[in-house]
Design a protein around this motif. Structure first.
Motif, PDB file in Angstrom:
ATOM      1  N   ARG A 148      -5.371  -1.992  -5.035  1.00 43.97           N
ATOM      2  CA  ARG A 148      -4.604  -2.603  -6.126  1.00 43.97           C
ATOM      3  C   ARG A 148      -3.605  -1.616  -6.709  1.00 43.97           C
ATOM      4  O   ARG A 148      -2.642  -2.009  -7.354  1.00 43.97           O
ATOM      5  N   ASP A 176      -4.037  -4.353   0.647  1.00 46.19           N
ATOM      6  CA  ASP A 176      -3.927  -4.929  -0.698  1.00 46.19           C
ATOM      7  C   ASP A 176      -4.424  -6.365  -0.768  1.00 46.19           C
ATOM      8  O   ASP A 176      -4.712  -6.859  -1.857  1.00 46.19           O
ATOM      9  N   VAL A 212       0.836  -1.203   0.000  1.00 41.80           N
ATOM     10  CA  VAL A 212       0.000   0.000   0.000  1.00 41.80           C
ATOM     11  C   VAL A 212       0.873   1.256   0.000  1.00 41.80           C
ATOM     12  O   VAL A 212       0.674   2.153  -0.812  1.00 41.80           O
TER      13      VAL A 212
END
Length: 202
Positions: free
Chosen positions: A188, A169, A14
């Motif tokens: 994502r 994620d 992230v």
């Protein structure tokens, strides 16, 4: 979204990149096993989870890797691969967090271990400056996606789970967060963070 009072972010995947394939490549010369089997054997097994909960020492975890992957490497050689997985800072997301922090308290929650924490803390100095507090699985003794871990953080920051927006994620952590009563976004790319913050008018 329901009312949001705090933002909670994962770290790896992230706000910084990482790749365990780099560790496997580093260890390959120390093992009789082919790369394919090293990849199959390495993973989120019980010693890995114990290490992330702070239940075992680095030496104990490295010994489990030595047995499982048939490594002849020393602890220092294993640690070099273990801590060599980190890539670029995802500065776009950190910038977005810094901006959001002007409106909401921002926290981080990472499944990590003492070895990795030392490595990424040195590699990404913006993390400590960007978040109000960073929760580490190895310090609180609980991991995502355990419901107790999310409850612990909600209690620690004084915000009801339903008023926390969580970014991660991994889909299993997002599902676990929602089951624990949080709002959650699967990340994502930085665009997912931007879009979620835009829905909060940030």
């Amino acid at each position: 979204m329901s009312r949001v009072e705090a933002l909670l972010f994962d770290l790896g995947g992230v706000v910084f990149e990482f790749n365990f394939e780099l560790a496997i490549q580093h260890w390959a010369p120390f093992s009789e096993l082919p790369l394919r089997e090293l990849r199959e054997r390495f993973g989120n097994d019980e010693p890995y989870r114990q290490f992330e909960r702070g239940e075992i020492t680095p030496a104990a975890y490295f010994e489990s890797l030595r047995r499982n992957l048939k490594l002849t490497a020393s602890d220092a050689q294993i640690a070099e691969g273990w801590n060599g997985i980190f890539g670029a800072e995802i500065s776009e997301t950190l910038d977005a967090v810094a901006g959001a922090r002007e409106h909401f308290p921002c926290y981080a929650f990472s499944n990590t271990n003492v070895e990795h924490q030392r490595a990424w803390n040195a590699a990404y100095p913006r993390i400590a400056a960007t978040f109000d507090r960073v929760f580490l699985s190895s310090e609180i003794g609980m991991r995502k996606p355990e419901a107790a871990a999310f409850a612990h953080i909600a209690d620690a920051i004084g915000v009801a789970p339903s008023n926390i927006l969580f970014f991660d994620d991994l889909v299993e952590n997002v599902v676990g967060a929602v089951a624990a009563g949080l709002q959650a976004v699967q990340v994502r790319s930085p665009a997912d963070v931007r879009e979620a913050l835009a829905r909060l008018n940030l």
